[in-house]
Design a protein around this motif. Structure first.
Motif, PDB file in Angstrom:
ATOM      1  N   SER A 197      42.542  13.088  -3.297  1.00 38.55           N
ATOM      2  CA  SER A 197      42.685  12.304  -2.065  1.00 38.55           C
ATOM      3  C   SER A 197      43.396  13.146  -1.019  1.00 38.55           C
ATOM      4  O   SER A 197      44.175  14.058  -1.334  1.00 38.55           O
ATOM      5  CB  SER A 197      43.468  11.018  -2.325  1.00 38.55           C
ATOM      6  OG  SER A 197      44.784  11.299  -2.780  1.00 38.55           O
ATOM      7  N   PHE A 198      43.117  12.835   0.232  1.00 44.30           N
ATOM      8  CA  PHE A 198      43.642  13.595   1.362  1.00 44.30           C
ATOM      9  C   PHE A 198      44.580  12.698   2.161  1.00 44.30           C
ATOM     10  O   PHE A 198      44.122  11.825   2.905  1.00 44.30           O
ATOM     11  CB  PHE A 198      42.476  14.068   2.226  1.00 44.30           C
ATOM     12  CG  PHE A 198      42.855  15.066   3.289  1.00 44.30           C
ATOM     13  CD1 PHE A 198      43.791  16.054   3.063  1.00 44.30           C
ATOM     14  CD2 PHE A 198      42.231  15.035   4.530  1.00 44.30           C
ATOM     15  CE1 PHE A 198      44.118  16.988   4.032  1.00 44.30           C
ATOM     16  CE2 PHE A 198      42.532  15.956   5.514  1.00 44.30           C
ATOM     17  CZ  PHE A 198      43.490  16.935   5.266  1.00 44.30           C
ATOM     18  N   PRO A 199      45.897  12.858   2.003  1.00 44.40           N
ATOM     19  CA  PRO A 199      46.845  11.993   2.709  1.00 44.40           C
ATOM     20  C   PRO A 199      46.630  12.027   4.223  1.00 44.40           C
ATOM     21  O   PRO A 199      46.291  13.064   4.797  1.00 44.40           O
ATOM     22  CB  PRO A 199      48.210  12.593   2.333  1.00 44.40           C
ATOM     23  CG  PRO A 199      47.975  13.247   1.001  1.00 44.40           C
ATOM     24  CD  PRO A 199      46.580  13.811   1.098  1.00 44.40           C
ATOM     25  N   GLU A 200      46.853  10.881   4.842  1.00 44.73           N
ATOM     26  CA  GLU A 200      46.561  10.740   6.272  1.00 44.73           C
ATOM     27  C   GLU A 200      47.355  11.724   7.131  1.00 44.73           C
ATOM     28  O   GLU A 200      46.880  12.186   8.168  1.00 44.73           O
ATOM     29  CB  GLU A 200      46.851   9.306   6.726  1.00 44.73           C
ATOM     30  CG  GLU A 200      46.032   8.845   7.901  1.00 44.73           C
ATOM     31  CD  GLU A 200      44.538   8.781   7.592  1.00 44.73           C
ATOM     32  OE1 GLU A 200      43.757   8.982   8.534  1.00 44.73           O
ATOM     33  OE2 GLU A 200      44.165   8.522   6.432  1.00 44.73           O
ATOM     34  N   GLY A 201      48.563  12.057   6.697  1.00 49.94           N
ATOM     35  CA  GLY A 201      49.406  12.942   7.499  1.00 49.94           C
ATOM     36  C   GLY A 201      49.127  14.427   7.321  1.00 49.94           C
ATOM     37  O   GLY A 201      49.676  15.262   8.058  1.00 49.94           O
ATOM     38  N   ASN A 202      48.294  14.779   6.343  1.00 50.57           N
ATOM     39  CA  ASN A 202      48.011  16.198   6.113  1.00 50.57           C
ATOM     40  C   ASN A 202      47.033  16.724   7.159  1.00 50.57           C
ATOM     41  O   ASN A 202      46.035  16.090   7.464  1.00 50.57           O
ATOM     42  CB  ASN A 202      47.432  16.415   4.716  1.00 50.57           C
ATOM     43  CG  ASN A 202      48.479  16.266   3.631  1.00 50.57           C
ATOM     44  OD1 ASN A 202      49.552  15.731   3.870  1.00 50.57           O
ATOM     45  ND2 ASN A 202      48.160  16.719   2.433  1.00 50.57           N
ATOM     46  N   PRO A 203      47.299  17.914   7.711  1.00 50.52           N
ATOM     47  CA  PRO A 203      46.431  18.433   8.775  1.00 50.52           C
ATOM     48  C   PRO A 203      45.169  19.111   8.258  1.00 50.52           C
ATOM     49  O   PRO A 203      45.144  19.691   7.179  1.00 50.52           O
ATOM     50  CB  PRO A 203      47.332  19.456   9.470  1.00 50.52           C
ATOM     51  CG  PRO A 203      48.221  19.968   8.363  1.00 50.52           C
ATOM     52  CD  PRO A 203      48.463  18.772   7.475  1.00 50.52           C
ATOM     53  N   ARG A 204      44.118  18.980   9.042  1.00 49.56           N
ATOM     54  CA  ARG A 204      42.898  19.777   8.897  1.00 49.56           C
ATOM     55  C   ARG A 204      42.233  19.784  10.274  1.00 49.56           C
ATOM     56  O   ARG A 204      41.494  18.870  10.636  1.00 49.56           O
ATOM     57  CB  ARG A 204      41.951  19.194   7.840  1.00 49.56           C
ATOM     58  CG  ARG A 204      40.702  20.067   7.636  1.00 49.56           C
ATOM     59  CD  ARG A 204      39.709  19.455   6.684  1.00 49.56           C
ATOM     60  NE  ARG A 204      38.473  20.204   6.715  1.00 49.56           N
ATOM     61  CZ  ARG A 204      37.244  19.662   6.709  1.00 49.56           C
ATOM     62  NH1 ARG A 204      37.111  18.339   6.648  1.00 49.56           N
ATOM     63  NH2 ARG A 204      36.178  20.413   6.774  1.00 49.56           N
ATOM     64  N   LEU A 205      42.537  20.795  11.050  1.00 44.14           N
ATOM     65  CA  LEU A 205      42.182  20.792  12.460  1.00 44.14           C
ATOM     66  C   LEU A 205      40.675  20.925  12.689  1.00 44.14           C
ATOM     67  O   LEU A 205      39.974  21.655  11.977  1.00 44.14           O
ATOM     68  CB  LEU A 205      42.905  21.929  13.192  1.00 44.14           C
ATOM     69  CG  LEU A 205      44.432  21.800  13.282  1.00 44.14           C
ATOM     70  CD1 LEU A 205      45.024  23.028  13.977  1.00 44.14           C
ATOM     71  CD2 LEU A 205      44.834  20.526  14.000  1.00 44.14           C
ATOM     72  N   ILE A 206      40.199  20.215  13.698  1.00 48.57           N
ATOM     73  CA  ILE A 206      38.817  20.344  14.146  1.00 48.57           C
ATOM     74  C   ILE A 206      38.622  21.740  14.742  1.00 48.57           C
ATOM     75  O   ILE A 206      39.560  22.367  15.226  1.00 48.57           O
ATOM     76  CB  ILE A 206      38.518  19.253  15.198  1.00 48.57           C
ATOM     77  CG1 ILE A 206      38.588  17.867  14.554  1.00 48.57           C
ATOM     78  CG2 ILE A 206      37.166  19.458  15.861  1.00 48.57           C
ATOM     79  CD1 ILE A 206      38.543  16.730  15.543  1.00 48.57           C
ATOM     80  N   ASP A 207      37.401  22.229  14.697  1.00 50.40           N
ATOM     81  CA  ASP A 207      37.033  23.510  15.298  1.00 50.40           C
ATOM     82  C   ASP A 207      37.652  23.622  16.700  1.00 50.40           C
ATOM     83  O   ASP A 207      37.473  22.746  17.546  1.00 50.40           O
ATOM     84  CB  ASP A 207      35.503  23.587  15.402  1.00 50.40           C
ATOM     85  CG  ASP A 207      34.990  24.933  15.900  1.00 50.40           C
ATOM     86  OD1 ASP A 207      35.653  25.554  16.754  1.00 50.40           O
ATOM     87  OD2 ASP A 207      33.907  25.353  15.455  1.00 50.40           O
ATOM     88  N   PRO A 208      38.398  24.717  16.975  1.00 49.30           N
ATOM     89  CA  PRO A 208      39.084  24.851  18.266  1.00 49.30           C
ATOM     90  C   PRO A 208      38.153  24.848  19.468  1.00 49.30           C
ATOM     91  O   PRO A 208      38.579  24.560  20.590  1.00 49.30           O
ATOM     92  CB  PRO A 208      39.830  26.184  18.141  1.00 49.30           C
ATOM     93  CG  PRO A 208      39.129  26.924  17.054  1.00 49.30           C
ATOM     94  CD  PRO A 208      38.658  25.872  16.107  1.00 49.30           C
ATOM     95  N   HIS A 209      36.887  25.157  19.269  1.00 50.33           N
ATOM     96  CA  HIS A 209      35.939  25.159  20.377  1.00 50.33           C
ATOM     97  C   HIS A 209      35.604  23.745  20.849  1.00 50.33           C
ATOM     98  O   HIS A 209      35.071  23.565  21.946  1.00 50.33           O
ATOM     99  CB  HIS A 209      34.643  25.869  19.975  1.00 50.33           C
ATOM    100  CG  HIS A 209      34.816  27.323  19.708  1.00 50.33           C
ATOM    101  ND1 HIS A 209      35.005  27.840  18.439  1.00 50.33           N
ATOM    102  CD2 HIS A 209      34.856  28.387  20.548  1.00 50.33           C
ATOM    103  CE1 HIS A 209      35.143  29.145  18.501  1.00 50.33           C
ATOM    104  NE2 HIS A 209      35.058  29.507  19.765  1.00 50.33           N
ATOM    105  N   PHE A 210      35.911  22.737  20.016  1.00 47.14           N
ATOM    106  CA  PHE A 210      35.483  21.378  20.348  1.00 47.14           C
ATOM    107  C   PHE A 210      36.615  20.357  20.328  1.00 47.14           C
ATOM    108  O   PHE A 210      36.436  19.256  20.849  1.00 47.14           O
ATOM    109  CB  PHE A 210      34.385  20.934  19.370  1.00 47.14           C
ATOM    110  CG  PHE A 210      33.162  21.795  19.429  1.00 47.14           C
ATOM    111  CD1 PHE A 210      32.264  21.676  20.467  1.00 47.14           C
ATOM    112  CD2 PHE A 210      32.937  22.764  18.458  1.00 47.14           C
ATOM    113  CE1 PHE A 210      31.137  22.485  20.534  1.00 47.14           C
ATOM    114  CE2 PHE A 210      31.816  23.579  18.506  1.00 47.14           C
ATOM    115  CZ  PHE A 210      30.914  23.444  19.552  1.00 47.14           C
TER     116      PHE A 210
END
Length: 265
Positions: A124-137
């Motif tokens: 599971s992926f906790p809500e507070g953990n980051p995974r940034l969207i592609d910087p171009h978008f």
């Protein structure tokens, strides 16, 4: 001007397993609430999908108040939303991203491993953990769930109808695993949307969604074919990408409802 109406809302709690249709959904930064907050990983921590394990299509998911029931044939396992983890934090890989996830308990991992006939773990992926969207978008350093790259995917019913008119055997919406489907408007117009609202919730169009062999997996049988990707490649190819649907980023975090009107800014 033709009115555009939100006609379907879908979430896919476990990445690449069956979806759940909702009448109402909470919009969050990473996507709709509960959408792709879990996934299966192999022994190396790499994400698993129907691309390489089409049998995953045969796992259905249903909401049961305290969590999700995942069924496979006559078997079922409960994934409680508040008590699923073994407490063990591990690294997992989703495409090029390395993320911290929580491993499920041994009994749940064993249930999936036995039915897929390979060693795997649910995470599971906790809500507070980051995974940034592609910087171009991205707009302002937004994060995404365990979806391929963007929080939400929208498809027009007119786009699906146009595709099906070109196919010998029509395909259902579930081949494309959208979160939002709308009626009204012209085929593929969602490709051009910049800012739009569903009810009171604003969204920003990011980029068309590049499609892969997952669209060729029959969600009822788990069998791969050639369509609809072959037909799409004949008229929806841009460079080396075959596009269908639009990836979008939420700006507001309100509830949305089937029947909401869509307004293009």
């Amino acid at each position: 001007m033709q009115t555009r109406i939100l006609s379907e809302i879908w979430i896919y709690p476990v990445k690449s397993l069956g979806g759940i249709r909702l009448s109402t959904a909470k919009v969050m930064e990473k996507g709709l609430q509960y959408d792709r907050r879990w996934m299966l990983v192999d022994e190396n921590g790499k994400f698993m999908t129907q691309r390489t394990a089409p049998k995953m299509a045969l796992f259905a998911v249903k909401w049961q108040g305290q969590g999700f029931y995942v069924t496979y044939g006559d078997d079922a396992v409960l994934l409680p939303t508040d008590d699923l983890s073994s407490g063990k934090i591990i690294k997992a890989v989703v495409w090029g991203d390395s993320v911290d996830v929580l491993e499920a308990n041994m009994s749940i991992n064993a249930w999936f491993s036995e039915r897929l006939e390979m060693s795997c773990r649910l995470v599971s992926f906790p809500e507070g953990n980051p995974r940034l969207i592609d910087p171009h978008f991205r707009i302002a350093n937004e994060s995404v769930s365990l979806a391929d790259g963007y929080p939400i995917l929208i498809i027009g019913q007119a786009s699906l109808d146009d595709l099906n008119n070109r196919l010998e055997t029509p395909v259902p919406t579930n081949r494309f695993r959208p979160n939002l489907v709308f009626t009204g408007g012209s085929p593929y117009e969602e490709d051009t949307w910049k800012e739009f609202s569903v009810g009171t919730n604003r969204f920003m169009g990011a980029k068309p969604c590049a499609r892969c062999v997952l669209t060729t997996v029959d969600q009822a049988t788990g069998v791969k074919g050639r369509e609809p990707l072959l037909t799409l490649s004949r008229y929806r190819k841009q460079g080396d990408k075959i596009n269908f649907g639009e990836n979008v980023i939420p700006i507001d975090y309100h509830e949305i409802h089937e029947g909401d009107e869509i307004t293009i800014s």
